[in-house]
Design a protein around this motif. Structure first.
Motif, PDB file in Angstrom:
ATOM      1  N   ASP A 334       2.520   6.482   3.963  1.00 54.56           N
ATOM      2  CA  ASP A 334       2.489   6.199   2.529  1.00 54.56           C
ATOM      3  C   ASP A 334       1.503   7.169   1.882  1.00 54.56           C
ATOM      4  O   ASP A 334       0.286   7.088   2.103  1.00 54.56           O
ATOM      5  CB  ASP A 334       2.049   4.752   2.297  1.00 54.56           C
ATOM      6  CG  ASP A 334       2.107   4.363   0.822  1.00 54.56           C
ATOM      7  OD1 ASP A 334       2.432   5.235  -0.007  1.00 54.56           O
ATOM      8  OD2 ASP A 334       1.824   3.189   0.515  1.00 54.56           O
ATOM      9  N   THR A 337      -1.468   5.624  -0.347  1.00 55.86           N
ATOM     10  CA  THR A 337      -2.635   5.061   0.334  1.00 55.86           C
ATOM     11  C   THR A 337      -3.202   6.005   1.386  1.00 55.86           C
ATOM     12  O   THR A 337      -4.307   5.791   1.880  1.00 55.86           O
ATOM     13  CB  THR A 337      -2.277   3.723   0.988  1.00 55.86           C
ATOM     14  OG1 THR A 337      -1.230   3.940   1.959  1.00 55.86           O
ATOM     15  CG2 THR A 337      -1.798   2.728  -0.044  1.00 55.86           C
ATOM     16  N   THR A 361       4.143  -1.859   3.717  1.00 59.74           N
ATOM     17  CA  THR A 361       4.536  -0.917   2.696  1.00 59.74           C
ATOM     18  C   THR A 361       4.448  -1.561   1.321  1.00 59.74           C
ATOM     19  O   THR A 361       4.318  -2.779   1.184  1.00 59.74           O
ATOM     20  CB  THR A 361       5.970  -0.422   2.968  1.00 59.74           C
ATOM     21  OG1 THR A 361       6.289   0.607   2.013  1.00 59.74           O
ATOM     22  CG2 THR A 361       6.977  -1.559   2.839  1.00 59.74           C
ATOM     23  N   ARG A 362       4.520  -0.753   0.294  1.00 54.33           N
ATOM     24  CA  ARG A 362       4.407  -1.280  -1.064  1.00 54.33           C
ATOM     25  C   ARG A 362       5.492  -2.318  -1.350  1.00 54.33           C
ATOM     26  O   ARG A 362       6.627  -2.208  -0.883  1.00 54.33           O
ATOM     27  CB  ARG A 362       4.521  -0.135  -2.070  1.00 54.33           C
ATOM     28  CG  ARG A 362       3.272   0.728  -2.171  1.00 54.33           C
ATOM     29  CD  ARG A 362       3.477   1.872  -3.122  1.00 54.33           C
ATOM     30  NE  ARG A 362       4.479   2.810  -2.623  1.00 54.33           N
ATOM     31  CZ  ARG A 362       4.942   3.852  -3.295  1.00 54.33           C
ATOM     32  NH1 ARG A 362       4.502   4.085  -4.514  1.00 54.33           N
ATOM     33  NH2 ARG A 362       5.840   4.655  -2.753  1.00 54.33           N
ATOM     34  N   ASN A 363       5.099  -3.330  -2.121  1.00 51.92           N
ATOM     35  CA  ASN A 363       5.990  -4.413  -2.545  1.00 51.92           C
ATOM     36  C   ASN A 363       6.442  -5.293  -1.389  1.00 51.92           C
ATOM     37  O   ASN A 363       7.473  -5.952  -1.468  1.00 51.92           O
ATOM     38  CB  ASN A 363       7.215  -3.861  -3.286  1.00 51.92           C
ATOM     39  CG  ASN A 363       6.832  -2.968  -4.446  1.00 51.92           C
ATOM     40  OD1 ASN A 363       5.879  -3.258  -5.160  1.00 51.92           O
ATOM     41  ND2 ASN A 363       7.550  -1.869  -4.620  1.00 51.92           N
TER      42      ASN A 363
END
Length: 485
Positions: A334, A337, A361-363
Motif C-alpha cells: 500500500d 501507508t 487494506t484500505r476500507n
C-alpha cells in the motif's frame, strides 16, 4: 724539580679568576653574583699575579671556593612543591608555576599582564591552565624574589613548545589559537565541556544526569531537561545506532556546524538528509530508501536488497534481490501507508500495534472467525471485494475518482457517484454487473445484457463479436428498455 717555588700542576684556566669560575661549568653560572661579592676583596690583577707566582695555592683556593659555591647552589636548588611552606629562603618552584602566598606555595592567579588562572594537577605535579587561560609561549614564570610573578618572554606566538617552565593546559584541554585576539587560549578538547571552575569534563550522553544543557552533547542534539540529558525536541527520537537524536522522515529538521571539526551536521534519521530547498527544511530519505511506517528511511518495497542490505520491514522478504511482501498471495503493498497490508480475505493480526502486526487494506477491517481460530480482512459495509483483494465502493456511493468504485461491474465516478460508465447500461445488484439494455451494443462472448435478454449477432455484419441486446423469446421490451413477460 720546581723553579721559583712553582709546581708542575697547571691550572685549568688562563687569565683572571673570574674566567676560571665560569669555566667550571654551567652549574656555577647562577652562583656568579655571590662569587663576585666574595672576590671583590681581591682585584683581578691581584688574583692574576698570585696565580702566576703560586699556581698550586691558587688552584687549591679555587677548588675550595668552587666546592662551597656548588654546595650553596645545590642547597638552594631544592624548590618547595605545591602546598609546602615557603619563605625567602624556601622558594617555590616557579618552573611549575608556583608562587609563595601567605607562607604557602600556590598556583599563579590572574595578573595584569594577561589572564593566568591555574590549578594544581597532581598527575603532572605542576600548575596547569584552566579553560580560557592564555597559554602563549611568551608567558613565562620568572624567579622574582619580591613578587614571584610571571614576565613576558619574546614576541613569537606561532610556536608553542612545552619546555621546562612553559604553561601547559589542564587535563582534556589543548592550547588553541584564538583568531580574535591573535593569541593562544586553553580550550576543552572535542567531546568535553567547560565546568564552572574551568575544568574540562567529558560531555554527557543520552540519559545521563545533568544540571545544565552545557553538560550535554550538543552535536547529537541533546539538552538538559529535568536533570537528564534528553533529545531537544518533542519530535526527536534517540537513535541508538547513530547515537544521536534524530527527526523522522518528512518532519522539519535543522542543520548546524560541528563545534570543532566544522562539519555541517543535521538531525535527520539514518539514511535521510535535511533538504534545505524551500521552507521549512524537511528530512528526506536518501535515494534507494523510502519512508517506513515508523517514519524512518529503510530499504522498502521494490528496493534492492542483499545480505549486507536487508529489507527494513518485517513484512518484507528479499526475493531475487528485491524487497517484496513476504506473503504475496495474501498481501499487497500500500503506497499510501508505505507497508504491506492484508488484502480482503487475507490474514491479519487483530488489535496489534507491534512491528509484526499485519494491517488490512484500505476500507477493510480485521474480523476474527466465529470459532476464534484465525482472523481475516473483510470489506466494511458499503464496500465490495475485488478479484485483487481491494475493497471498493458500491453502486451509488460518493466518489472522487474511478479507482474508488467497483471495478468488477465496472463502475466509474460520474457526477461524484459510482455509476455505470454508459447511459445504455443498467446496474444489476444480483450479478454485480453493468448490463446493456434492449437495443444496446453487446459482446457475443459475454453475458452482458439485462435479465431475459441475450446478445444477438447483427444480421448485416460479417464476422466480429459485437451484437445487439434483444429480449428472449416469450419476453417483450418495456418502456425502460428491459424485458418482461
Amino acid at each position: 724539580m720546581y723553579e721559583h717555588g712553582q709546581t708542575d700542576l697547571t691550572p685549568p684556566f688562563q687569565g683572571d679568576f673570574h674566567h676560571f669560575i665560569l669555566e667550571l661549568g654551567p652549574s656555577l653560572t647562577s652562583a656568579q653574583p655571590r662569587l663576585h661579592s666574595k672576590l671583590a676583596l681581591f682585584p683581578n690583577h691581584q688574583f692574576g699575579e698570585m696565580c702566576t707566582k703560586k699556581r698550586l695555592t691558587c688552584l687549591l683556593l679555587s677548588m675550595v671556593l668552587a666546592t662551597l659555591e656548588i654546595n650553596a647552589v645545590q642547597a638552594n636548588g631544592h624548590k618547595q612543591k605545591f602546598g609546602d611552606g615557603c619563605s625567602k629562603n624556601k622558594k617555590c618552584d616557579f618552573t611549575k608555576w608556583l608562587r609563595c602566598e601567605d607562607g604557602k606555595c600556590v598556583c599563579f592567579q590572574n595578573n595584569k599582564e594577561g589572564r593566568v588562572n591555574l590549578y594544581y594537577d597532581p598527575v603532572s605535579e605542576r600548575c596547569v591552565g584552566r579553560s580560557g587561560t592564555n597559554c602563549s609561549q611568551k608567558f613565562y614564570p620568572f624567579d622574582d624574589e619580591d613578587t614571584h610573578h610571571f614576565h613576558m618572554r619574546g614576541t613569537t606566538t606561532n610556536h608553542w613548545r612545552y619546555g621546562n617552565g612553559s604553561l601547559r593546559c589542564g587535563a582534556n584541554a589543548f592550547c588553541d589559537y584564538d583568531g580574535s585576539s591573535s593569541t593562544h587560549i586553553c580550550n576543552c578538547r572535542k567531546n568535553y565541556y567547560e565546568t564552572e571552575n574551568g575544568r574540562c569534563h567529558k560531555l554527557k550522553g543520552h540519559g545521563d544526569s545533568c544540571t545544565s544543557s552545557n553538560e550535554c552533547d550538543p552535536d547529537v542534539f541533546l539538552h538538559c531537561e529535568s536533570g537528564e540529558c534528553k533529545c531537544a525536541k518533542d519530535e526527536h527520537l534517540f537513535d541508538s545506532n547513530s547515537n544521536k537524536c534524530v527527526v523522522s522522515a518528512g518532519r522539519p529538521c535543522d542543520t548546524r556546524v560541528n563545534r570543532l571539526d566544522k562539519r555541517v551536521v543535521d538531525d535527520c534519521t539514518s539514511e535521510a538528509f535535511c533538504e534545505t530547498v524551500g521552507l521549512p527544511n524537511v528530512c528526506r530519505c536518501n535515494m534507494g530508501t523510502q519512508i517506513h511506517s515508523d517514519r524512518t528511511c529503510q530499504n522498502g518495497f521494490g528496493q534492492h536488497c542483499d545480505h549486507d542490505h536487508p529489507c527494513g520491514d518485517s513484512k518484507l522478504s528479499c526475493r531475487s534481490k528485491v524487497c517484496q511482501c513476504k506473503s504475496p498471495l495474501h498481501m499487497k503493498y500500500d503506497e499510501a501507508t508505505g507497508q504491506c497490508v492484508g488484502i480482503a480475505s487475507g490474514p491479519c493480526v487483530f488489535n496489534d500495534t507491534s512491528e509484526l502486526a499485519i494491517q488490512c487494506t484500505r476500507n477493510a477491517e480485521c474480523i476474527t472467525s466465529k470459532r476464534g481460530l484465525f482472523s481475516e480482512c473483510r470489506c466494511k459495509d458499503g464496500f465490495l471485494q475485488t478479484i485483487d483483494g481491494d475493497c471498493v465502493k458500491v453502486h451509488g456511493s460518493d466518489c472522487e475518482i474511478d479507482s474508488e468504485c467497483d471495478t468488477v461491474a465496472p463502475l466509474a465516478c460520474i457526477n461524484a457517484h459510482c455509476e455505470c460508465p454508459d447511459i445504455l447500461l443498467r446496474y444489476d445488484p444480483k450479478t454485480r454487473r453493468c448490463r446493456g439494455i434492449v437495443g444496446s451494443r453487446c459482446n457475443l462472448q459475454e453475458d452482458s445484457c439485462v435479465e431475459h435478454a441475450t446478445c444477438n449477432k447483427f444480421q448485416d455484419v460479417v464476422g466480429g463479436s459485437i451484437g445487439r441486446c434483444l429480449c428472449n423469446r416469450g419476453y417483450q421490451e418495456t418502456l425502460n428498455r428491459t424485458c418482461s413477460n
